[in-house]
Design a protein around this motif. Structure first.
Motif, mmCIF file in Angstrom:
data_model
loop_
_atom_site.group_PDB
_atom_site.id
_atom_site.type_symbol
_atom_site.label_atom_id
_atom_site.label_comp_id
_atom_site.label_asym_id
_atom_site.label_seq_id
_atom_site.Cartn_x
_atom_site.Cartn_y
_atom_site.Cartn_z
ATOM 1 N N PHE A 144 5.173 14.881 -0.198
ATOM 2 C CA PHE A 144 4.509 13.598 -0.368
ATOM 3 C C PHE A 144 2.993 13.687 -0.266
ATOM 4 O O PHE A 144 2.297 12.702 -0.485
ATOM 5 C CB PHE A 144 5.060 12.573 0.630
ATOM 6 N N GLY A 145 2.463 14.881 0.102
ATOM 7 C CA GLY A 145 1.018 15.046 0.143
ATOM 8 C C GLY A 145 0.363 14.205 1.216
ATOM 9 O O GLY A 145 0.972 13.896 2.240
ATOM 10 N N HIS B 271 3.690 13.351 -3.931
ATOM 11 C CA HIS B 271 2.372 13.894 -4.255
ATOM 12 C C HIS B 271 2.132 13.947 -5.764
ATOM 13 O O HIS B 271 1.003 13.954 -6.223
ATOM 14 C CB HIS B 271 2.286 15.300 -3.655
ATOM 15 N N ARG C 15 8.987 2.009 1.609
ATOM 16 C CA ARG C 15 7.703 1.317 1.505
ATOM 17 C C ARG C 15 6.556 2.192 1.999
ATOM 18 O O ARG C 15 5.442 2.110 1.498
ATOM 19 C CB ARG C 15 7.747 0.040 2.351
ATOM 20 N N ALA C 16 6.839 3.012 3.033
ATOM 21 C CA ALA C 16 5.785 3.829 3.622
ATOM 22 C C ALA C 16 5.352 4.953 2.681
ATOM 23 O O ALA C 16 4.182 5.304 2.615
ATOM 24 C CB ALA C 16 6.257 4.416 4.951
ATOM 25 N N LEU C 17 6.323 5.509 1.954
ATOM 26 C CA LEU C 17 6.006 6.607 1.035
ATOM 27 C C LEU C 17 6.460 6.211 -0.366
ATOM 28 O O LEU C 17 7.458 6.722 -0.866
ATOM 29 C CB LEU C 17 6.728 7.895 1.464
ATOM 30 N N PRO C 18 5.736 5.295 -1.031
ATOM 31 C CA PRO C 18 6.227 4.777 -2.318
ATOM 32 C C PRO C 18 6.362 5.860 -3.394
ATOM 33 O O PRO C 18 7.313 5.839 -4.164
ATOM 34 C CB PRO C 18 5.187 3.732 -2.705
ATOM 35 N N VAL C 19 5.399 6.794 -3.431
ATOM 36 C CA VAL C 19 5.475 7.866 -4.437
ATOM 37 C C VAL C 19 5.176 9.199 -3.772
ATOM 38 O O VAL C 19 4.517 9.245 -2.740
ATOM 39 C CB VAL C 19 4.457 7.666 -5.595
#
Lengths: 393, 285, 213
Positions: free
Chosen positions: B125-126, B148, B142-146
Motif C-alpha cells: 500500500f506504500g 501503491h 476506507r483507511a487504505l482505499p487504493v
C-alpha cells in the motif's frame, strides 16, 4: 502446529489409500465420529461499539482424532437456516462475531467441529443473543481516572503559581556551572556560543533552550561578553533574536547588543553542524552551550568543542544523544532537568506549575508502585485487586 | 608515560583508517560464525511462524528511510523470506514517505524469489498517513482505499475479508524513530494489535521495557537482530543461505574489538595525563 | 575482479565516495552530494504526497465517488495558507487547534494506558515472579532490579525537595542506573553507526566492485 501436521498426515494417508488400487475394491474409509463441542454460550460483547456477539464453548474432547477447527454458524431463528460466519482452528474455544447485521435483534449460534477425516459434529444452538453498543467502556475506567487526576494536578499547580504561591524547585547542579562558564569567557575575553537545538519552535526542548538563552544573554550583557547564537530554524532564529535583544534591554544596555550575534545558518542538519564547527575552530569560544533537541550531530559538535578546549554545557531530552553529551561535555542537563532548569531560571507560572505537577505525578506513580507491589505480595485476594486496578481490556 | 598519554591523542584520521580496515578485511576474508540468538528475536520469529499459511496476512510496516537502510532492510528481507517460504501472506505499508520506495523494493525482490503474486500472496500500500493506519482499526477499506499502484482495495483478492486489525494476526513495525512508540500507544492500546518490532540499534534499549510487559511480541535490534533472524530462517529450512546481515557480523565483531581497545587506550592515556599534571581544572561531568 | 556496468550503481557509488570525502575535510564534492540529496528528497516527497495522499484521500473520493463532505476538512486545511497574509494570519489557528485537540484527545488516555498503567503493571513485584525467579523478562531478580531502578530514577528527577537524607541516597542510586542505561545506549549506538558503514561498503563491494560474492 501438531494438529496441522496430524491433519496433513491424515490427508496424505487418505490420498495414498485412494491412489493405490487395492487387491480387492477397498471400501471408502468411514469418517470417524467425534464428540461435539459443548457448553456453547452467546452474549453481547461488552464495552464495544455494537454489532458484535461473543461466543464461548468447550472444545470437543476428541480433538486429537482429526478435528481441524470449528465452524461458527449463525441464524435468525433457532431452527435456522444457519449460515457460516467464521472459523477458528482447533484448540480455541471462543469467537467474536463482529459482523452482526443489526444491534438489538435476536440471533442464534451453532458451532461445528470439522476436519478432513471426520463427520462434522455440532453443538446444540445457543441463543437468542443480541448485540448492543455501550456508551461507556467500563474496562477503561482506570485510564479515565488517571487522565482526570493528572489533568487536575496540572491545573491545580498552574493556578497556584499564577496566584503567586511560592513553589519550591531545588537548584540543579548544572545550572551553577552556567554563571561560572559565562565568567570564564569574560576573563578570557572570548565569546560564548549558544546552540538552541535542531528542532522547530513548537518543540518543548526548544522552548526550554530559548528560556535558558534569555538568562545566558542577560549574564553576557552584564559582563559585556560577546554572544554567538547560530540557528537552524528560521522561526527559532526570529524568537532567539528577540529574546537576546530583550535581555540586553532588561539589563539596561540595549546599545551593547550586537546585531550579528544572533544569525540564521542553514536548515541542513550536517550543513549546520559543519557551520558551527567552523565557528568553534575560528573564534574559539571559551564556553559552548548545546541546549534543546539534538540528533546524530551531537557528538560531532561536542567533540569539536572539546578539542578547542572550551567549557561545554549541554542540555537535551533526546535520550539517545545524552550519552554523547555526557562523555564530551563538562556538564549535562539530562532530560527533565532541561525543563526544570528553564522553569527555575524563567520563573514563568506556566512552566513552574507544570513542573510541579509532573513532580507530584511522579511521586504518585512511585507510591503506587510500592503500595501495589506490597498488596500484590501480601495475598492472592489483594493481588487480584491490584491486577484489576491496572488491567485494561 | 609519554607513550600512554600519546595513546589518548591518536589523530582521528588514523582512527577512521583503522576502523575502515577492521570493517573491510573481515568482509573480504569471510568465514562463517554462529552466534547467540537473543530471546527477543526468537519470540518474534515464533510469533511469525505461528501464523497459519494462506490465511490472514501479516502486516509489515516499513517505517525507515535510506539513511538507516543497512540495519532495517536485512530485517525486512529475512521476515519476507520467512513468510513467503511458509506461505504466509503479507500486507506492506509505510507511514514515512521515504520508506515507500524501500518497502516496494524489498517486497518485489522477495516476491520474485519465491514466485509470489501481488494481490494474492502479498499487497503493497506504500505511504499512508499514520492517522489512516489508526483508522484501519475501524475500517480497513476506507483507511487504505487504493494500493501503491492505484488498485482499489476491493480488487485485491487477499484483502477480501480484512475488516480491521482483528483480521491481522501480527503487525511488525520496522522503525528508525519514535514512531514505534506511537504504534504501541495507538494501535496497541486502542485496538489490541499484536505488535512486533525491528529497530535500529540506537533505539533498541528504549523498547526493551515493552517486551517485558508483553506490549511487543518480539523485537529485532539492529544488524545483529537481523542476522539472528536470518540464522533462524536458515535453521528452520526456510532459506538455503543467510543474508547480508549475517555476513556483516564478522566486521561488526572486529570493529567492536577495535573500539574496545581504543576506549581502554583512551582511558589509560587520560588517567596517565592526569597523574602527570595533577592540577588539571577540567574534569568530566 | 570485475566492476558493475550499471550506470545507476556507478552513480550511487560515486555519490557515496563524495560523502565519505568529508571524513578527510569539507569539500565541494561533499557539498554537491549533500545538496543533491536534499533537493531530490524534497522532489520525491512531493510526488509521494501527491500520489499517496492528495490523490487517494481527496481527489479520487471527491471526483469519482462524489464524497463532497471531504471538501470541508480540505477547506479547513487551506486556512494554513493564511499564514502568508499577516492581517488574516490568525485564521491559521483554526486548523492548528483542531489538529491539536484531536491528537490530544486520542493521545492522552492511550498514552496513560500504554506508557504508564501497563508499564506500572510491569514494574510491580508480584507473586508470579517467584515461579521462575531467574527468567530475564518475568523473573524476580529482574523484577527487583527494575522496580529499584524505576523508583530511584524517579527520585533523581524529583525537583520539589532538596536531595538530602534518604532522597539523596535514592537519587544517587538512580543516577547510577541512568548512567548504566546510557552505557548500554552508547554501545548500541556504536554498533548502529558501524552497521551503517558496513551497509554502504557491502553495496560498494558487492554491487559496484565485485569483490565479495
Amino acid at each position: 502446529m501438531r494438529t496441522i501436521a496430524l491433519a496433513g498426515l491424515v490427508l496424505l494417508w487418505t490420498a495414498w489409500a485412494a491412489a493405490i488400487p487395492g487387491p480387492a475394491a477397498a471400501p471408502p474409509p468411514q469418517p470417524a465420529t467425534v464428540a461435539p463441542p459443548s457448553d456453547l454460550a452467546a452474549g453481547d460483547t461488552p464495552n464495544d461499539a455494537g454489532q458484535s456477539i461473543s461466543l464461548t464453548w468447550r472444545p470437543s474432547p476428541d480433538e486429537a482424532l482429526g478435528v481441524e477447527g470449528y465452524e461458527i454458524l449463525r441464524a435468525e431463528s433457532a431452527e435456522g437456516p444457519y449460515a457460516k460466519v467464521g472459523y477458528v482452528p482447533s484448540g480455541f474455544g471462543s469467537f467474536d462475531d463482529q459482523a452482526v447485521p443489526r444491534d438489538g435483534r435476536d440471533f442464534f449460534y451453532r458451532v461445528r467441529a470439522v476436519g478432513a477425516g471426520i463427520a462434522p459434529s455440532e453443538v446444540a444452538a445457543a441463543g437468542p443473543a443480541r448485540s448492543s453498543q455501550q456508551w461507556y467502556n467500563a474496562a477503561r475506567t482506570n485510564a479515565l481516572v488517571g487522565t482526570l487526576l493528572f489533568t487536575l494536578i496540572v491545573i491545580y499547580f498552574i493556578q497556584g503559581a499564577r496566584r503567586g504561591r511560592h513553589l519550591f524547585i531545588r537548584r540543579i547542579a548544572g545550572l551553577a556551572a552556567v554563571e561560572e562558564a559565562v565568567g570564564r569567557a569574560t576573563e578570557m575575553g572570548k565569546p560564548i556560543l549558544f546552540c538552541p537545538g535542531m528542532d522547530p519552535v513548537t518543540s518543548i526542548s526548544t522552548l526550554a533552550a530559548l528560556n535558558i538563552l534569555g538568562q545566558v544573554a542577560k549574564k553576557a550583557a552584564e559582563y559585556d561578553t560577546p554572544l554567538v547564537v547560530p540557528n537552524r530554524d528560521p522561526i527559532v532564529y526570529t524568537v532567539a533574536e528577540a529574546i537576546v535583544k530583550e535581555a540586553y534591554a532588561e539589563i539596561g544596555r540595549p546599545d551593547a547588543y550586537n546585531h550579528d550575534s544572533v544569525f540564521y545558518l542553514t536548515d541542513s542538519q550536517m550543513g549546520y553542524t559543519s557551520g558551527v564547527n567552523g565557528i568553534m575552530a575560528r573564534e574559539r569560544p571559551a564556553t559552548n552551550f548545546f541546549m534543546g533537541y539534538f540528533y546524530a550531530e551531537s557528538l560531532v559538535l561536542a567533540e569539536t568543542g572539546a578539542a578547542t578546549g572550551a567549557i561545554q554545557i549541554a542540555g537535551t531530552d533526546s535520550i539517545t544523544q545524552l550519552p554523547f553529551f555526557i562523555t564530551a561535555c563538562d556538564y549535562t542537563l539530562m532530560g527533565e532537568e532541561l525543563y526544570a532548569a528553564s522553569a527555575y531560571l524563567g520563573k514563568q507560572p506556566m512552566l513552574i506549575g507544570t513542573l510541579k505537577a509532573q513532580d507530584w505525578s511522579k511521586a504518585l506513580v512511585g507510591l503506587l508502585l510500592v503500595a501495589g507491589a506490597a498488596l500484590a505480595l501480601s495475598g492472592p485476594g489483594l493481588r487480584q485487586f491490584v491486577l484489576r486496578l491496572l488491567s485494561i481490556d | 608515560m609519554k607513550f600512554l598519554i600519546a595513546l589518548s591523542k591518536i589523530d582521528r584520521r588514523v582512527v577512521y583508517l583503522l576502523l575502515a580496515l577492521a570493517v573491510v578485511v573481515p568482509m573480504i576474508v569471510s568465514f562463517n560464525v554462529r552466534f547467540h540468538v537473543d530471546r527477543s528475536t526468537r519470540d518474534l520469529f515464533e510469533a511469525v511462524d505461528r501464523i497459519p499459511p494462506g490465511g490472514q496476512p501479516l502486516m509489515l510496516v516499513f517505517d525507515y528511510d535510506p539513511q538507516i537502510m543497512p540495519e532495517l532492510d536485512p530485517m525486512a528481507t529475512a521476515i519476507l523470506r520467512h513468510c513467503f517460504a511458509r506461505g504466509i501472506r503479507v500486507v506492506g505499508v509505510t507511514t514515512g514517505a521515504q520508506g515507500a520506495a524501500l518497502g516496494e523494493r524489498a517486497m518485489a525482490r522477495a516476491a520474485a524469489e519465491h514466485g509470489k503474486r501481488i494481490g494474492e500472496d502479498y499487497c503493497y500500500f506504500g505511504y499512508k498517513l499514520f492517522l489512516s493506519m489508526i483508522y484501519f482499526g475501524e475500517n480497513a477499506r476506507r483507511a487504505l482505499p487504493v494500493d501503491h499502484y492505484g488498485r482499489p482495495f476491493d480488487s485485491l483478492p487477499m484483502m477480501r475479508g480484512i475488516r480491521n486489525y482483528d483480521d491481522i494476526p501480527l503487525v511488525i513495525d520496522l522503525a528508525g524513530s519514535s514512531i514505534l512508540n506511537s504504534w504501541i500507544v495507538y494501535m496497541g492500546a486502542r485496538y489490541h494489535v499484536r505488535l512486533g518490532a525491528g529497530v535500529t540499534a540506537v533505539m533498541a534499549p528504549d523498547f526493551y521495557q515493552f517486551l517485558q510487559t508483553g506490549q511487543l511480541a518480539g523485537q529485532l535490534s539492529g544488524m545483529k537482530g537481523a542476522a539472528e533472524y536470518e540464522q533462524l530462517v536458515v535453521e528452520r529450512g526456510y532459506a538455503p543461505a543467510k543474508g547480508l546481515a549475517s555476513r556483516a557480523m564478522n566486521a561488526i565483531s572486529a570493529s567492536h574489538l577495535l573500539l574496545i581497545a581504543l576506549i581502554v587506550m583512551g582511558n589509560v592515556g587520560y588517567f596517565a595525563a592526569r597523574r602527570a599534571k595533577p592540577k588539571n581544572p577540567q574534569g568530566g561531568a | 575482479m570485475t566492476m558493475s556496468t550499471d550506470p545507476w550503481v556507478w552513480l550511487a557509488a560515486l555519490l557515496s565516495l563524495f560523502i565519505f570525502s568529508y571524513l578527510y575535510k569539507d569539500n565541494p564534492l561533499f557539498k554537491f552530494a549533500e545538496h543533491l540529496f536534499t533537493g531530490l528528497s524534497v522532489g520525491y516527497l512531493i510526488v509521494i504526497y501527491y500520489n499517496n495522499i492528495v490523490r487517494s484521500y481527496l481527489l479520487n473520493p471527491v471526483l469519482a465517488d462524489h464524497r463532497w463532505v471531504l471538501l470541508v476538512p480540505f477547506a479547513i486545511g487551506l486556512l494554513y495558507l493564511f499564514r502568508f497574509i499577516p492581517k488574516l494570519s490568525h485564521l491559521m489557528l483554526i486548523p492548528i487547534a483542531i489538529t491539536l485537540g484531536i491528537w490530544n484527545g486520542i493521545a492522552l488516555p492511550l498514552t496513560i494506558e500504554a506508557d504508564i498503567i501497563r508499564q506500572m503493571q510491569g514494574t510491580m513485584i508480584n507473586t508470579s515472579m517467584f515461579r521462575n525467579p531467574w527468567d530475564p523478562y518475568t523473573g524476580l531478580a529482574v523484577g527487583i532490579l527494575i522496580a529499584v531502578g524505576v523508583i530511584c530514577t524517579i527520585t533523581y528527577f524529583f525537583f520539589s525537595r532538596e536531595h538530602k537524607g534518604a532522597l539523596k541516597v535514592s537519587a544517587h542510586i538512580g543516577i547510577w542506573f541512568v548512567m548504566i542505561g546510557f552505557g548500554a545506549s552508547f554501545g548500541y549506538t556504536v554498533m548502529a553507526r558501524v552497521s551503517l558503514l558496513i551497509g554502504r561498503l557491502q553495496f560498494m563491494f558487492t554491487e559496484w566492485i565485485h569483490l565479495i560474492k
